[in-house]
Design a protein around this motif. Structure first.
Motif, PDB file in Angstrom:
ATOM      1  N   ASN A 122      11.991 -52.971  10.638  1.00  0.00           N
ATOM      2  CA  ASN A 122      12.274 -52.341  11.926  1.00  0.00           C
ATOM      3  C   ASN A 122      12.495 -50.847  11.707  1.00  0.00           C
ATOM      4  O   ASN A 122      11.657 -50.179  11.133  1.00  0.00           O
ATOM      5  CB  ASN A 122      13.459 -53.010  12.599  1.00  0.00           C
ATOM      6  CG  ASN A 122      13.110 -54.368  13.166  1.00  0.00           C
ATOM      7  OD1 ASN A 122      11.932 -54.709  13.336  1.00  0.00           O
ATOM      8  ND2 ASN A 122      14.124 -55.164  13.454  1.00  0.00           N
ATOM      9  N   ALA A 123      13.624 -50.320  12.120  1.00  0.00           N
ATOM     10  CA  ALA A 123      13.884 -48.891  11.955  1.00  0.00           C
ATOM     11  C   ALA A 123      14.045 -48.523  10.484  1.00  0.00           C
ATOM     12  O   ALA A 123      14.505 -49.326   9.672  1.00  0.00           O
ATOM     13  CB  ALA A 123      15.141 -48.501  12.719  1.00  0.00           C
ATOM     14  N   MET A 124      13.640 -47.309  10.161  1.00  0.00           N
ATOM     15  CA  MET A 124      13.825 -46.755   8.816  1.00  0.00           C
ATOM     16  C   MET A 124      14.480 -45.387   8.963  1.00  0.00           C
ATOM     17  O   MET A 124      14.332 -44.728  10.003  1.00  0.00           O
ATOM     18  CB  MET A 124      12.498 -46.630   8.075  1.00  0.00           C
ATOM     19  CG  MET A 124      11.724 -47.931   7.981  1.00  0.00           C
ATOM     20  SD  MET A 124      10.206 -47.796   7.017  1.00  0.00           S
ATOM     21  CE  MET A 124      10.863 -47.963   5.340  1.00  0.00           C
ATOM     22  N   GLY A 125      15.163 -44.964   7.926  1.00  0.00           N
ATOM     23  CA  GLY A 125      15.819 -43.666   8.039  1.00  0.00           C
ATOM     24  C   GLY A 125      16.209 -43.095   6.702  1.00  0.00           C
ATOM     25  O   GLY A 125      16.053 -43.731   5.658  1.00  0.00           O
ATOM     26  N   TRP A 126      16.686 -41.866   6.771  1.00  0.00           N
ATOM     27  CA  TRP A 126      17.184 -41.161   5.596  1.00  0.00           C
ATOM     28  C   TRP A 126      18.612 -40.698   5.862  1.00  0.00           C
ATOM     29  O   TRP A 126      18.920 -40.169   6.931  1.00  0.00           O
ATOM     30  CB  TRP A 126      16.305 -39.943   5.290  1.00  0.00           C
ATOM     31  CG  TRP A 126      14.953 -40.285   4.782  1.00  0.00           C
ATOM     32  CD1 TRP A 126      13.801 -40.411   5.501  1.00  0.00           C
ATOM     33  CD2 TRP A 126      14.611 -40.576   3.423  1.00  0.00           C
ATOM     34  NE1 TRP A 126      12.762 -40.751   4.678  1.00  0.00           N
ATOM     35  CE2 TRP A 126      13.226 -40.851   3.394  1.00  0.00           C
ATOM     36  CE3 TRP A 126      15.321 -40.600   2.215  1.00  0.00           C
ATOM     37  CZ2 TRP A 126      12.549 -41.177   2.218  1.00  0.00           C
ATOM     38  CZ3 TRP A 126      14.649 -40.916   1.053  1.00  0.00           C
ATOM     39  CH2 TRP A 126      13.279 -41.200   1.062  1.00  0.00           C
ATOM     40  N   TYR A 127      19.456 -40.915   4.882  1.00  0.00           N
ATOM     41  CA  TYR A 127      20.827 -40.436   4.895  1.00  0.00           C
ATOM     42  C   TYR A 127      21.015 -39.523   3.684  1.00  0.00           C
ATOM     43  O   TYR A 127      20.212 -39.552   2.752  1.00  0.00           O
ATOM     44  CB  TYR A 127      21.815 -41.604   4.796  1.00  0.00           C
ATOM     45  CG  TYR A 127      21.888 -42.478   6.022  1.00  0.00           C
ATOM     46  CD1 TYR A 127      20.847 -43.333   6.359  1.00  0.00           C
ATOM     47  CD2 TYR A 127      23.013 -42.464   6.844  1.00  0.00           C
ATOM     48  CE1 TYR A 127      20.918 -44.140   7.483  1.00  0.00           C
ATOM     49  CE2 TYR A 127      23.102 -43.279   7.964  1.00  0.00           C
ATOM     50  CZ  TYR A 127      22.046 -44.103   8.276  1.00  0.00           C
ATOM     51  OH  TYR A 127      22.126 -44.901   9.386  1.00  0.00           O
ATOM     52  N   ARG A 128      22.085 -38.756   3.718  1.00  0.00           N
ATOM     53  CA  ARG A 128      22.397 -37.939   2.545  1.00  0.00           C
ATOM     54  C   ARG A 128      23.894 -37.862   2.352  1.00  0.00           C
ATOM     55  O   ARG A 128      24.665 -38.019   3.301  1.00  0.00           O
ATOM     56  CB  ARG A 128      21.804 -36.538   2.669  1.00  0.00           C
ATOM     57  CG  ARG A 128      22.419 -35.676   3.769  1.00  0.00           C
ATOM     58  CD  ARG A 128      21.670 -34.353   3.881  1.00  0.00           C
ATOM     59  NE  ARG A 128      22.245 -33.486   4.917  1.00  0.00           N
ATOM     60  CZ  ARG A 128      21.690 -32.348   5.314  1.00  0.00           C
ATOM     61  NH1 ARG A 128      20.539 -31.927   4.756  1.00  0.00           N
ATOM     62  NH2 ARG A 128      22.259 -31.622   6.250  1.00  0.00           N
ATOM     63  N   GLN A 129      24.259 -37.631   1.102  1.00  0.00           N
ATOM     64  CA  GLN A 129      25.673 -37.500   0.763  1.00  0.00           C
ATOM     65  C   GLN A 129      25.842 -36.358  -0.211  1.00  0.00           C
ATOM     66  O   GLN A 129      25.391 -36.436  -1.363  1.00  0.00           O
ATOM     67  CB  GLN A 129      26.213 -38.797   0.168  1.00  0.00           C
ATOM     68  CG  GLN A 129      27.707 -38.788  -0.042  1.00  0.00           C
ATOM     69  CD  GLN A 129      28.263 -40.173  -0.295  1.00  0.00           C
ATOM     70  OE1 GLN A 129      27.541 -41.103  -0.652  1.00  0.00           O
ATOM     71  NE2 GLN A 129      29.569 -40.330  -0.100  1.00  0.00           N
ATOM     72  N   GLY A 130      26.468 -35.284   0.263  1.00  0.00           N
ATOM     73  CA  GLY A 130      26.786 -34.167  -0.611  1.00  0.00           C
ATOM     74  C   GLY A 130      28.041 -34.438  -1.399  1.00  0.00           C
ATOM     75  O   GLY A 130      28.811 -35.361  -1.086  1.00  0.00           O
ATOM     76  N   LEU A 131      28.270 -33.652  -2.418  1.00  0.00           N
ATOM     77  CA  LEU A 131      29.431 -33.843  -3.287  1.00  0.00           C
ATOM     78  C   LEU A 131      30.716 -33.725  -2.474  1.00  0.00           C
ATOM     79  O   LEU A 131      30.958 -32.706  -1.809  1.00  0.00           O
ATOM     80  CB  LEU A 131      29.399 -32.805  -4.399  1.00  0.00           C
ATOM     81  CG  LEU A 131      30.324 -33.065  -5.588  1.00  0.00           C
ATOM     82  CD1 LEU A 131      29.958 -34.369  -6.277  1.00  0.00           C
ATOM     83  CD2 LEU A 131      30.263 -31.906  -6.574  1.00  0.00           C
TER      84      LEU A 131
END
Length: 118
Positions: free
Chosen positions: A31-40
């Motif tokens: 279904n849905a796809m996405g990108w996440y990010r995590q900085g320090l």
């Protein structure tokens, strides 16, 4: 089912990178796809998401610079990142909602480091 992300690296401010993430396995639908990010030292945040029909949504911080797209036949999502800034430095994770029979579950890729130098 596994998600395999690739395409991170080190780039100077103003540069571009393209991330890819492919779902592999058998007997599933994406279904849905996405990108996440995590900085320090920061919480994980949504960068961009796209539905199976191609409707995209972006975090305000990346609008106009990042483009999310997908190839449904390859179960792959992409993130084209242009005009990168040092603040974009983070580990980027892909995410997908996977359906197996009638069960829906969120899957995560392993993360890929993006470093933007000033």
């Amino acid at each position: 089912v596994q998600l395999q992300a690739s395409g991170g690296g080190v780039v100077q401010a103003g540069g571009s990178l393209r991330l890819s993430c492919a779902a592999s396995g058998s007997g599933f639908r994406v279904n849905a796809m996405g990108w996440y990010r995590q900085g320090l030292g920061k919480p994980r945040e949504l960068v961009a998401a796209i539905t199976s029909g191609g409707v995209a949504d972006y975090a305000d911080s990346v609008k106009g610079r990042f483009t999310i797209s997908r190839e449904n036949a390859k179960n792959t999502v992409y993130l084209q990142m242009n005009s990168l800034k040092p603040d974009d430095t983070a580990v980027y994770y892909c995410n997908a909602e996977i359906v197996i029979f009638t069960t829906r579950r969120s899957y995560w890729g392993q993360g890929t480091q993006v470093t933007v130098s000033s």
